[in-house]
Design a protein around this motif. Sequence first.
Motif, PDB file in Angstrom:
ATOM      1  N   SER A 154      -2.742   2.645  -2.030  1.00 10.70           N
ATOM      2  CA  SER A 154      -3.707   1.785  -2.780  1.00 10.70           C
ATOM      3  C   SER A 154      -2.733   0.436  -3.134  1.00 10.70           C
ATOM      4  O   SER A 154      -1.762   0.617  -3.464  1.00 10.70           O
ATOM      5  CB  SER A 154      -4.276   2.549  -3.820  1.00 10.70           C
ATOM      6  OG  SER A 154      -5.099   1.731  -4.877  1.00 10.70           O
ATOM      7  N   PRO A 155      -3.397  -0.787  -2.857  1.00 11.99           N
ATOM      8  CA  PRO A 155      -2.610  -1.874  -3.057  1.00 11.99           C
ATOM      9  C   PRO A 155      -2.290  -1.978  -4.788  1.00 11.99           C
ATOM     10  O   PRO A 155      -2.893  -1.889  -5.644  1.00 11.99           O
ATOM     11  CB  PRO A 155      -3.631  -3.070  -2.945  1.00 11.99           C
ATOM     12  CG  PRO A 155      -4.992  -2.400  -3.109  1.00 11.99           C
ATOM     13  CD  PRO A 155      -4.804  -0.936  -2.404  1.00 11.99           C
ATOM     14  N   MET A 208      -6.931  -1.036  -8.301  1.00 10.61           N
ATOM     15  CA  MET A 208      -5.849  -1.930  -7.202  1.00 10.61           C
ATOM     16  C   MET A 208      -5.568  -3.027  -7.912  1.00 10.61           C
ATOM     17  O   MET A 208      -6.105  -3.649  -8.678  1.00 10.61           O
ATOM     18  CB  MET A 208      -6.964  -2.360  -6.126  1.00 10.61           C
ATOM     19  CG  MET A 208      -7.416  -1.314  -5.435  1.00 10.61           C
ATOM     20  SD  MET A 208      -8.398  -1.691  -3.826  1.00 10.61           S
ATOM     21  CE  MET A 208      -9.181  -3.172  -4.314  1.00 10.61           C
ATOM     22  N   PHE A 223      -3.568  -6.811  -7.024  1.00 12.87           N
ATOM     23  CA  PHE A 223      -3.151  -7.699  -5.754  1.00 12.87           C
ATOM     24  C   PHE A 223      -3.113  -8.991  -5.998  1.00 12.87           C
ATOM     25  O   PHE A 223      -3.456  -9.617  -7.272  1.00 12.87           O
ATOM     26  CB  PHE A 223      -3.823  -7.300  -4.477  1.00 12.87           C
ATOM     27  CG  PHE A 223      -5.410  -7.695  -4.640  1.00 12.87           C
ATOM     28  CD1 PHE A 223      -6.000  -6.705  -5.623  1.00 12.87           C
ATOM     29  CD2 PHE A 223      -5.948  -8.785  -4.350  1.00 12.87           C
ATOM     30  CE1 PHE A 223      -7.601  -7.033  -5.748  1.00 12.87           C
ATOM     31  CE2 PHE A 223      -7.552  -9.049  -4.497  1.00 12.87           C
ATOM     32  CZ  PHE A 223      -8.102  -8.045  -5.083  1.00 12.87           C
ATOM     33  N   TYR A 235       0.773  -1.246   0.035  1.00 14.36           N
ATOM     34  CA  TYR A 235       0.135   0.076   0.016  1.00 14.36           C
ATOM     35  C   TYR A 235       0.908   1.153   0.000  1.00 14.36           C
ATOM     36  O   TYR A 235       0.510   2.315   0.351  1.00 14.36           O
ATOM     37  CB  TYR A 235      -0.843   0.121   1.116  1.00 14.36           C
ATOM     38  CG  TYR A 235      -2.271  -0.849   0.991  1.00 14.36           C
ATOM     39  CD1 TYR A 235      -2.002  -2.164   1.026  1.00 14.36           C
ATOM     40  CD2 TYR A 235      -3.458  -0.329   1.019  1.00 14.36           C
ATOM     41  CE1 TYR A 235      -3.139  -3.000   1.183  1.00 14.36           C
ATOM     42  CE2 TYR A 235      -4.579  -1.027   0.949  1.00 14.36           C
ATOM     43  CZ  TYR A 235      -4.525  -2.473   0.676  1.00 14.36           C
ATOM     44  OH  TYR A 235      -5.739  -3.164   0.789  1.00 14.36           O
TER      45      TYR A 235
END
Lengths: 169, 438
Positions: free
Chosen positions: B227-228, B250, B252, B223
């Motif tokens: 934001s991821p 995002m 991930f 992060y």
Amino acid sequence: MNLLSKSLIVVAALSVSACTEGGLFGRGGANDDALAPGAGAGVSDPTTVAYFQETVGDRVLFEVDQAVLTTSGQATLDAQASWLSDNPAYTAVVEGHADEQGTRQYNIALGARRADAAKAYLVSRGVAENRLSTVSFGKERPLAICSDEACYAQNRRAVTVLAAGGLAG
Amino acid sequence: MILRLIFFCFMAFAASAAWAQQGPLRIEITEGVIEPLPFAVPDFVAETGDAGQLGRDIARVIAADLTGTGLFRELPASAFISQVTDFGAQVQYADWKAINAQALITGAVATQGDRITVKFRLFDVFSGAPLGDGVQFGGTREGWRRMAHKVADAVYSRITGEGGYFDSRVVFVSESGPKGDRRKRLAIMDYDGANVLYLTGSESIVLAPRFSPNGDRVLYTSYETGSPRVYVLDVGSVNRRVLESGVGTMSFAPRFAPDGSRIVFSVSEGANTDIYEMDISSGQMGRLTNTPAIETAPSYSPDGSQIVFESDRSGNQQLYVMPANGGEPRRISFGEGRYGTPVWSPRGDLIAFTKQSKGRFHIGVMRTDGSEERLLTASFLDESPSWAPNGRVIMFNRETQGAQGRSSLYSVDITGRNLRPVSTPEGGSDPSWGPLQN
């Protein structure tokens, strides 16, 4: 100038209280211990972040594994939309969160659904889309710390975290 | 560190290779082991003046590796009748048989400046014969634990017929602080919790590191920007860079393809989460799923031809397998409850997963067609399974209940036996077990 530095200037201008976590005014958000500028006295002043957090309500809650807004959630978002239209200098990041009863990656995606549900509702109530952005913290930033429904219910949330100035991406 | 691996065959051992396949000193893991195999590992003989402590330490690590599998039981030195003071001397089989040692490991260590040389032999006491050739390893003094792990891997392989897993590393998230203010940073360690190194700070949330197939890089989610995003980190230099997908808000849940050149991961755009692939060097993207459901936690089959992932397209989290270039997935999980975090075994035969059912979390395995589901653990919150390089053991994290809840690492055999905590300096989560080192 980026969002954060603008926010910090506003914090410095508005408040003598300490803000330990940067410029996002996120009482129920990921940076929970950030004290809103003018908290207390500001609650009665409808232009303050504290008023938004305390009186308008900065968060909506969700059922288990759901991203559907509840009736009371919609009412809260109606009030948020109204506040945002009265206070056009603010932008907001809508943070989605999940309780701990789920796997980590799924909860990030679930938090994205919750944040988007709240954002979409605010947009439907007239908030310009470019004032709002979303992020999900999954189960990484619980607000209530216990392992039963009393806490889980508070953790399944979308929190509208205000930032002063600058349009969100 | 580069280890030199030298095989040296004792002439007397020349006939031993074929024998090893039919001798009685054999653990068939799949049949289930009720009685662990008793073994003795005397202190390795010091062949130079300052190697005494190393000889003792190496024997201790070998013993810990073997007993840690649950398949072996160490006989204490106090029971020994024979002492091993000369690596080349004839083994007194009767003395070891008398204390019921079925396997005997002898070894020696010599130092030369910063270098050490370790050699060992394995004996089948009841057959009165060596099992396999003697082996010699060379390396640095500070890498002594790796040489002990290599000896233990060789012993384990010869007796079980399975690949070893002791000379391997694990990358994981090291956790500190209370549940409401958890600090997370990436860490890397030997499989047994030794030699922990931190790869990142804890200023930003970091999640789910994943080793590259040869262990040189780590993918993870951070992060850092608020934001991821998916990052790739070089283990040697600790340099990292963000992998810009150019889509969504995002990124991930990344994982490497078996060739190490591509990754597969999740992208969220608004409410929707889908699976994408990316060529790491060119940044070229491909979209692999396209539904309004949550699709995440992708993992390649070891041959790179298929991807297992989780989707809630049916209404709740279930496991699906699709071709690696996308295409129609088939659902493989049908039991009661929710299934997530699928990981394909390095042997290709099984998929490990996290299952939530009736308020409990389980680590389980099923065949790749979804048949023969077996749950290996049960607790308030188990998740994030990762396979040992030999596909026999799974490491995962377990979070305890309540306000004081803490996450720590555990391992369990795929038979469901031998559940063990993995010791880490702080709390731990999201382990990724790397390959056997060279």
